[in-house]
Design an enzyme around this catalytic site. Structure first.
Site, PDB file in Angstrom:
ATOM      1  N   SER A   1      94.241   3.375 -57.188  1.00 23.54           N
ATOM      2  CA  SER A   1      94.216   4.404 -56.150  1.00 23.54           C
ATOM      3  C   SER A   1      93.808   3.777 -54.815  1.00 23.54           C
ATOM      4  O   SER A   1      92.867   2.994 -54.749  1.00 23.54           O
ATOM      5  CB  SER A   1      93.203   5.484 -56.540  1.00 23.54           C
ATOM      6  OG  SER A   1      93.170   6.499 -55.565  1.00 23.54           O
TER       7      SER A   1
ATOM      8  N   SER B   1      95.535   8.366 -51.790  1.00 21.66           N
ATOM      9  CA  SER B   1      94.687   9.471 -51.322  1.00 21.66           C
ATOM     10  C   SER B   1      95.204   9.908 -49.957  1.00 21.66           C
ATOM     11  O   SER B   1      94.872   9.318 -48.936  1.00 21.66           O
ATOM     12  CB  SER B   1      93.232   9.007 -51.234  1.00 21.66           C
ATOM     13  OG  SER B   1      92.784   8.616 -52.512  1.00 21.66           O
ATOM     14  N   LEU B   2      96.022  10.933 -49.963  1.00 21.54           N
ATOM     15  CA  LEU B   2      96.687  11.351 -48.724  1.00 21.54           C
ATOM     16  C   LEU B   2      95.745  12.218 -47.880  1.00 21.54           C
ATOM     17  O   LEU B   2      95.443  11.909 -46.738  1.00 21.54           O
ATOM     18  CB  LEU B   2      97.971  12.106 -49.072  1.00 21.54           C
ATOM     19  CG  LEU B   2      99.003  12.173 -47.964  1.00 21.54           C
ATOM     20  CD1 LEU B   2      99.464  10.794 -47.550  1.00 21.54           C
ATOM     21  CD2 LEU B   2     100.203  13.009 -48.405  1.00 21.54           C
ATOM     22  N   ASN B   3      95.348  13.312 -48.455  1.00 20.09           N
ATOM     23  CA  ASN B   3      94.232  14.123 -47.919  1.00 20.09           C
ATOM     24  C   ASN B   3      94.482  14.833 -46.588  1.00 20.09           C
ATOM     25  O   ASN B   3      93.705  15.707 -46.206  1.00 20.09           O
ATOM     26  CB  ASN B   3      92.944  13.299 -47.788  1.00 20.09           C
ATOM     27  CG  ASN B   3      92.473  12.736 -49.123  1.00 20.09           C
ATOM     28  OD1 ASN B   3      92.967  13.149 -50.157  1.00 20.09           O
ATOM     29  ND2 ASN B   3      91.546  11.817 -49.096  1.00 20.09           N
TER      30      ASN B   3
ATOM     31  N   CYS C   1      85.720   6.905 -45.171  1.00 21.21           N
ATOM     32  CA  CYS C   1      86.304   8.253 -45.162  1.00 21.21           C
ATOM     33  C   CYS C   1      85.152   9.249 -44.968  1.00 21.21           C
ATOM     34  O   CYS C   1      84.114   9.141 -45.610  1.00 21.21           O
ATOM     35  CB  CYS C   1      87.047   8.538 -46.462  1.00 21.21           C
ATOM     36  SG  CYS C   1      88.414   7.407 -46.763  1.00 21.21           S
TER      37      CYS C   1
ATOM     38  N   GLY D   1      84.552   2.172 -54.208  1.00 16.14           N
ATOM     39  CA  GLY D   1      85.256   1.080 -53.546  1.00 16.14           C
ATOM     40  C   GLY D   1      86.735   1.344 -53.331  1.00 16.14           C
ATOM     41  O   GLY D   1      87.305   2.304 -53.847  1.00 16.14           O
ATOM     42  N   GLU D   2      87.328   0.488 -52.533  1.00 12.07           N
ATOM     43  CA  GLU D   2      88.764   0.542 -52.254  1.00 12.07           C
ATOM     44  C   GLU D   2      89.394  -0.661 -52.968  1.00 12.07           C
ATOM     45  O   GLU D   2      89.255  -1.798 -52.512  1.00 12.07           O
ATOM     46  CB  GLU D   2      88.988   0.488 -50.735  1.00 12.07           C
ATOM     47  CG  GLU D   2      90.411   0.215 -50.299  1.00 12.07           C
ATOM     48  CD  GLU D   2      91.456   1.172 -50.885  1.00 12.07           C
ATOM     49  OE1 GLU D   2      91.223   2.391 -50.915  1.00 12.07           O
ATOM     50  OE2 GLU D   2      92.498   0.676 -51.332  1.00 12.07           O
TER      51      GLU D   2
ATOM     52  N   CYS E   1      87.273   5.767 -65.433  1.00  8.67           N
ATOM     53  CA  CYS E   1      87.358   5.549 -63.987  1.00  8.67           C
ATOM     54  C   CYS E   1      86.377   4.436 -63.628  1.00  8.67           C
ATOM     55  O   CYS E   1      85.181   4.565 -63.870  1.00  8.67           O
ATOM     56  CB  CYS E   1      86.993   6.871 -63.300  1.00  8.67           C
ATOM     57  SG  CYS E   1      86.863   6.767 -61.518  1.00  8.67           S
TER      58      CYS E   1
ATOM     59  N   CYS F   1      83.562  11.221 -48.052  1.00 11.30           N
ATOM     60  CA  CYS F   1      83.250  10.533 -49.316  1.00 11.30           C
ATOM     61  C   CYS F   1      81.843   9.964 -49.295  1.00 11.30           C
ATOM     62  O   CYS F   1      81.458   9.255 -48.358  1.00 11.30           O
ATOM     63  CB  CYS F   1      84.264   9.410 -49.560  1.00 11.30           C
ATOM     64  SG  CYS F   1      83.945   8.464 -51.051  1.00 11.30           S
TER      65      CYS F   1
ATOM     66  N   CYS G   1      84.671  13.175 -58.269  1.00 11.81           N
ATOM     67  CA  CYS G   1      85.272  12.378 -57.202  1.00 11.81           C
ATOM     68  C   CYS G   1      84.408  12.382 -55.955  1.00 11.81           C
ATOM     69  O   CYS G   1      83.971  13.427 -55.494  1.00 11.81           O
ATOM     70  CB  CYS G   1      86.634  12.944 -56.815  1.00 11.81           C
ATOM     71  SG  CYS G   1      87.769  13.050 -58.163  1.00 11.81           S
TER      72      CYS G   1
ATOM     73  N   GLU H   1      78.931   2.374 -60.778  1.00 12.20           N
ATOM     74  CA  GLU H   1      79.099   3.367 -61.826  1.00 12.20           C
ATOM     75  C   GLU H   1      80.540   3.407 -62.326  1.00 12.20           C
ATOM     76  O   GLU H   1      81.478   3.113 -61.586  1.00 12.20           O
ATOM     77  CB  GLU H   1      78.721   4.754 -61.283  1.00 12.20           C
ATOM     78  CG  GLU H   1      77.232   4.875 -61.035  1.00 12.20           C
ATOM     79  CD  GLU H   1      76.851   6.117 -60.226  1.00 12.20           C
ATOM     80  OE1 GLU H   1      75.737   6.593 -60.437  1.00 12.20           O
ATOM     81  OE2 GLU H   1      77.642   6.588 -59.411  1.00 12.20           O
TER      82      GLU H   1
ATOM     83  N   CYS I   1      81.718   0.798 -49.909  1.00  8.78           N
ATOM     84  CA  CYS I   1      83.124   0.822 -49.482  1.00  8.78           C
ATOM     85  C   CYS I   1      83.164   0.712 -47.965  1.00  8.78           C
ATOM     86  O   CYS I   1      82.313   1.261 -47.268  1.00  8.78           O
ATOM     87  CB  CYS I   1      83.786   2.131 -49.919  1.00  8.78           C
ATOM     88  SG  CYS I   1      85.564   2.186 -49.586  1.00  8.78           S
TER      89      CYS I   1
ATOM     90  N   ASN J   1      84.183  18.082 -53.421  1.00  7.26           N
ATOM     91  CA  ASN J   1      82.867  18.199 -54.051  1.00  7.26           C
ATOM     92  C   ASN J   1      81.811  18.021 -52.982  1.00  7.26           C
ATOM     93  O   ASN J   1      81.730  16.964 -52.356  1.00  7.26           O
ATOM     94  CB  ASN J   1      82.713  17.135 -55.139  1.00  7.26           C
ATOM     95  CG  ASN J   1      83.678  17.364 -56.288  1.00  7.26           C
ATOM     96  OD1 ASN J   1      83.725  18.451 -56.864  1.00  7.26           O
ATOM     97  ND2 ASN J   1      84.463  16.354 -56.608  1.00  7.26           N
TER      98      ASN J   1
HETATM   99  N1  SAH Z   1      89.324   4.116 -52.300  1.00  5.96           N
HETATM  100  C1  SAH Z   1      90.312   4.574 -53.219  1.00  5.96           C
HETATM  101  C2  SAH Z   1      89.734   4.811 -54.600  1.00  5.96           C
HETATM  102  C3  SAH Z   1      88.700   5.909 -54.670  1.00  5.96           C
HETATM  103  S1  SAH Z   1      89.413   7.235 -55.479  1.00  5.96           S
HETATM  104  C4  SAH Z   1      91.002   5.807 -52.672  1.00  5.96           C
HETATM  105  O1  SAH Z   1      90.615   6.262 -51.615  1.00  5.96           O
HETATM  106  O2  SAH Z   1      91.961   6.260 -53.267  1.00  5.96           O
HETATM  107  C5  SAH Z   1      88.338   8.516 -55.096  1.00  5.96           C
HETATM  108  C6  SAH Z   1      89.113   9.791 -54.787  1.00  5.96           C
HETATM  109  O3  SAH Z   1      88.152  10.824 -54.540  1.00  5.96           O
HETATM  110  C7  SAH Z   1      89.944   9.670 -53.537  1.00  5.96           C
HETATM  111  O4  SAH Z   1      91.162  10.352 -53.719  1.00  5.96           O
HETATM  112  C8  SAH Z   1      89.111  10.397 -52.490  1.00  5.96           C
HETATM  113  O5  SAH Z   1      89.929  10.923 -51.480  1.00  5.96           O
HETATM  114  C9  SAH Z   1      88.443  11.459 -53.320  1.00  5.96           C
HETATM  115  N2  SAH Z   1      87.173  11.921 -52.785  1.00  5.96           N
HETATM  116  C10 SAH Z   1      86.271  11.247 -52.061  1.00  5.96           C
HETATM  117  N3  SAH Z   1      85.217  12.025 -51.771  1.00  5.96           N
HETATM  118  C11 SAH Z   1      85.443  13.224 -52.349  1.00  5.96           C
HETATM  119  C12 SAH Z   1      84.711  14.425 -52.421  1.00  5.96           C
HETATM  120  N4  SAH Z   1      83.508  14.536 -51.869  1.00  5.96           N
HETATM  121  N5  SAH Z   1      85.238  15.448 -53.119  1.00  5.96           N
HETATM  122  C13 SAH Z   1      86.437  15.310 -53.739  1.00  5.96           C
HETATM  123  N6  SAH Z   1      87.163  14.205 -53.701  1.00  5.96           N
HETATM  124  C14 SAH Z   1      86.679  13.155 -53.020  1.00  5.96           C
END
Ligand code: SAH
Length: 380
Positions: free
Chosen positions: A220, A243-245, A117, A188-189, A106, A120, A362, A93, A113, A319
């Site tokens: 990203s 994506s620090l998180n 994580c 994907g990454e 995007c 995700c 996301c 997508e 992937c 989300n």
């Molecule tokens: N793999 C790469 C590119 C994906 S970007 C990366 O990790 O950066 C997708 C973004 O959405 C990332 O910042 C990820 O942390 C965030 N993400 C993944 N699942 C999510 C969710 N359920 N709700 C909000 N953000 C999410």
């Protein structure tokens, strides 16, 4: 029979090499490249400034692949989700986010992937395969076609839309059919598929290719440190988002397995060393998980971690999706976190959950149709 070569896997220099191998002059490559990316040629017959003999010869060894979206869903906020059937039983997508006349697209880089994580949805499908360079650029080309046929409604004054202020080279109003920004933030990454992602970006930013400005392309990553330096070496001007998180190794190890290989210290060092030109900044994405990483203590640690790197922060309220136990943060937690950073002069954007009603937000992409309310399908 040897399979035909897909010319959309080639950057301009690679196409020159390919044609040289067939005894062709260099300028032929430029002609073909422009036909592909500027005229959106689907076949060699269209290339009228090339001799019939050469066209026939090319058609014998090469193809120009194409993707057409199988379905487009449009959310109430104008976000469009495109589903692409890759022809081998898999799908990916792309999501178009039109904001005040400025379109951000995007795109995906893999089917599934491998990064796993915990929060995700895409990650729960494991890695099926990498996208080819052609499949990456074809997402952009298909959406461009859709935008010409069906430009998004202009919701606000185009002349002063969307920017966060630091990006002062305002080129004025833009066609609603133009794609302004590309973010590799779909499925994907991207740094796990650099061999195909790097040529795809080179095609995007080639003045004879898709003609995007490199300052409008953002990669990203969840934090693959060696690949971050490779990206910086090979395409030094692209924007980096990380994506620090999480702000402690303990939590990050738990929710992002990649951290066990590349802990925060190494990741932040790689961010610091990433070659960003001029006044550009690393974007730190921070998914806010209710009750997990959304306190002021987290905000404080975050600020400390990134303070010696030119930074901006994207807060992404989690989300929710089925089968995942994390919860969205409360409005109050988001606001307090956001305010903590703003008060300390950090550039912060809290991403509203665009496309949430069509599962285009996301972490919600899975390469399948969500519901049957398809606003438009195409046949060719
Ligand atoms: N793999 C790469 C590119 C994906 S970007 C990366 O990790 O950066 C997708 C973004 O959405 C990332 O910042 C990820 O942390 C965030 N993400 C993944 N699942 C999510 C969710 N359920 N709700 C909000 N953000 C999410």
């Amino acid at each position: 029979m040897t399979p035909k070569t897909d010319l959309k896997n080639f950057t301009l220099p690679a196409l020159e090499q390919f044609l040289k191998g067939h005894g062709k002059e260099r300028f032929r490559a430029l002609q073909v490249f422009k036909w592909i990316y500027q005229q959106d040629a689907h076949g060699f017959d269209e290339m009228t400034n090339i001799s019939k003999a050469l066209r026939a010869e090319l058609a014998e060894t090469a193809i120009i692949s194409n993707l057409e979206s199988e379905a487009i869903e449009e959310g109430s906020d104008g976000t469009r989700k495109y589903l692409f059937n890759l022809g081998d039983g898999h799908a990916v997508e792309s999501v178009l986010i039109p904001i005040e006349g400025r379109n951000t697209l995007c795109i995906s880089s893999q089917v599934g992937c491998a990064m796993a994580c915990e929060f995700c949805l895409t990650g729960t499908f494991k890695l099926t395969r990498n996208l080819t360079t052609a499949e990456i650029v074809n997402q952009i080309m298909a959406v461009k076609r859709d935008l010409v046929r069906n430009p998004p409604a202009l919701l606000a004054d185009v002349a002063d839309g969307g920017d966060d202020g630091e990006d002062s080279d305002d080129e004025g109003p833009e066609s609603p059919a133009a794609i302004r920004n590309i973010v590799l933030m779909g499925m994907g990454e991207p740094l796990h598929n650099l061999d195909n992602v790097i040529p795809a970006i080179q095609i995007m930013i080639d003045g004879n290719g898709l003609q995007l400005s490199n300052r409008r392309v953002t990669v990203s990553t969840c934090g693959l440190v060696p690949e971050m330096s490779r990206l910086g070496r090979e395409i030094p001007n692209v924007n980096l988002a990380v994506s620090l998180n999480a702000t402690t190794d303990e939590l990050r190890n738990r929710i992002m397995p990649v951290n066990r290989s590349y802990p925060l210290k190494e990741l932040l060092k790689a961010c610091k060393e990433f070659p960003l030109p001029g006044r550009r900044k690393v974007t730190f994405e921070y998914v806010m998980l209710g009750g997990i990483n959304d306190t002021l203590e987290d905000a404080k640690r975050l600020l400390k971690l990134i303070s010696d790197i030119p930074n901006k922060v994207n807060l992404i309220p989690f989300n929710e999706h089925e089968g995942c136990e994390f919860k969205a943060p409360t409005r109050a937690a988001i606001d307090a976190f956001h305010k903590y950073l703003i008060d300390r002069h950090v550039t912060v954007i809290t991403r509203d959950s665009r496309g949430g009603d069509i599962s285009a937000a996301c972490g919600q992409l899975k390469g399948k149709l969500e519901n049957k309310e398809i606003v438009e399908t195409q046949s060719n």
